[in-house]
Write a protein that holds these residues in place. Structure first.
Motif, mmCIF file in Angstrom:
data_model
loop_
_atom_site.group_PDB
_atom_site.id
_atom_site.type_symbol
_atom_site.label_atom_id
_atom_site.label_comp_id
_atom_site.label_asym_id
_atom_site.label_seq_id
_atom_site.Cartn_x
_atom_site.Cartn_y
_atom_site.Cartn_z
ATOM 1 N N HIS A 3 -4.717 -3.194 0.729
ATOM 2 C CA HIS A 3 -4.115 -4.231 1.561
ATOM 3 C C HIS A 3 -3.830 -3.679 2.950
ATOM 4 N N ARG A 57 5.868 -2.099 -2.244
ATOM 5 C CA ARG A 57 5.124 -3.209 -1.630
ATOM 6 C C ARG A 57 4.336 -3.989 -2.677
ATOM 7 N N ARG A 73 4.892 -7.900 -3.530
ATOM 8 C CA ARG A 73 3.765 -8.844 -3.518
ATOM 9 C C ARG A 73 3.671 -9.607 -4.836
#
Length: 408
Positions: free
Chosen positions: A4, A19, A23
């Motif tokens: 990402h 993260r 997400r």
């Protein structure tokens, strides 16, 4: 899943986990529960206070987070075979052969007496606890001791056969300990299962209790079957009469200690402390000078496992407090002293106190080199410390890295 764009290539493992969790829309308690850990464990991973977990848990974490390529989690912190792969002892092939060799002949050969076998098993346990090179020494004895106990269990009758089965169960415990933290997980499970079978065939509650303690280690280290391992410990404890004799009380306390450690592993602090209190009460009733001759249960062991319990609960302060106040010198086992020193180092690692970590790792190595060499916390910790920029600990960290055979 492609990398990402919102994750810098230099992001740490913990930052990548955070993260990915955000997400996926997962809270820390939810993610921890899905991988069999606590919310505090997730917090410590994300903050970098815990190292990257071993491969089985790493794979489970990736699956829960919906990550197909482990590199999306590990980033530049690649898995290193030298630090994360289990080390193998030189005698592992011989011990493997002894466990998978079946003897069909010799039924007419006179077996050793139950007394002789019991004496040999006691001697083997003394070697395990009394020597820094305990794996090397016990590997020499295991093949013949296993064969002789198996032969006696097949050929003796009545009470003598039951005593031979008890000796066989205790020998399988030694084999399980020898195999632990080596690349032979299927044999660790095999020895645990065989020891429980021998103990049940002996119809001996004390032998069943010891087998339940060691089976708990198998399941807990694999991160599996929390409810089953607590149930096993308590069912085995129910077979004992703790008010009858020290032997029963020690094993009853040991099984409650097993339950405490299991609850700590999944972040259930209240239950962990409740069961630890029961083990603590058993140790108090046995007296400060008591230690089981080979299970080592007693005041010192219960106090030392408070370090492990609190470290697993991510409570670094209480873990360090327990480590600070315990005197391991009276514990009649070099292997256990070394293990508890390693657990103390793990507690200080949660606080980021590298000087204390290296000091305790070195003390653990001096107490029992083979305990440290085959410990899965020690290897990656030493590799990390040896490649760090703290000049104060560099020499000791490089010394340990050389001894453990990890990159520096």
């Amino acid at each position: 899943m492609p990398e990402h764009t919102d994750v810098p290539t230099t992001a740490t493992f913990g930052q990548r986990v955070r993260r990915a969790r955000e997400r996926a829309g997962l809270t820390r308690p939810v993610l921890g529960g899905l991988v069999g850990r606590s919310a505090e464990w997730v917090k410590f991973v994300e903050s970098g206070r815990l190292q990257m977990p071993r491969l089985p848990l790493l794979l489970r974490l990736a699956d829960v987070l919906g990550i197909e390529d482990l590199a999306d989690l590990t980033g530049e912190e690649r898995l290193s075979a030298a630090t994360y792969t289990k080390a193998a002892h030189d005698a592992l092939p011989a011990v493997k052969a002894a466990l998978t060799t079946y003897h069909f002949n010799g039924a007419d050969e006179e077996p050793e007496t139950a007394d002789q076998l019991a004496a040999r098993v006691r001697q083997a346990w003394q070697l395990w606890h009394g020597s820094g090179d305990h794996r090397t020494r016990i590997a020499v004895l295991l093949p013949d001791l296993l064969a002789d106990c198996q032969h006696a269990a097949r050929t003796l009758d009545g009470k003598d056969r039951r005593r031979a089965l008890v000796a066989l169960a205790a020998t399988y415990h030694l084999a399980q300990l020898y195999l632990s933290f080596q690349p032979a997980p299927e044999l660790v499970m095999l020895t645990g299962d065989r020891s429980m079978t021998a103990a049940q065939d002996a119809d001996d509650p004390n032998a069943v209790a010891a087998a339940a303690w060691y089976m708990n280690h198998v399941f807990r280290d694999a991160g599996e079957r929390h409810e089953a391992r607590v149930d096993l410990a308590m069912k085995a404890a129910d077979l004992l009469t703790p008010d009858r004799a020290p032997e029963d009380l020690a094993r009853w306390g040991l099984l409650h200690l097993a339950a405490a450690l299991s609850f700590a592993k999944v972040g259930r602090r209240g239950d962990a402390e409740r069961y630890w209190d029961r083990a603590d009460d058993a140790a108090k009733r046995l007296g400060d000078g008591y230690a089981h001759p080979w299970l080592i249960f007693g005041r010192g062991m219960v106090d030392a496992y408070a370090i492990t319990m609190n470290a697993d609960l991510m409570r670094s302060g209480p873990a360090i407090d327990a480590a600070t106040h315990i005197d391991l010198a009276p514990m009649p086992s070099a292997t256990r002293r070394s293990f508890h020193l390693l657990e103390s180092a793990r507690a200080y690692r949660l606080q980021g106190e590298s000087v204390a970590v290296v000091h305790l790792l070195r003390k653990a190595y001096e107490a029992s080199p083979e305990t440290v060499r085959f410990n899965l916390f020690a290897r990656p910790a030493v590799a990390e410390l040896a490649t760090g920029d703290n000049a104060m600990i560099r020499d000791d960290a490089h010394y340990l890295a050389q001894k453990l055979g990890v990159p520096a």
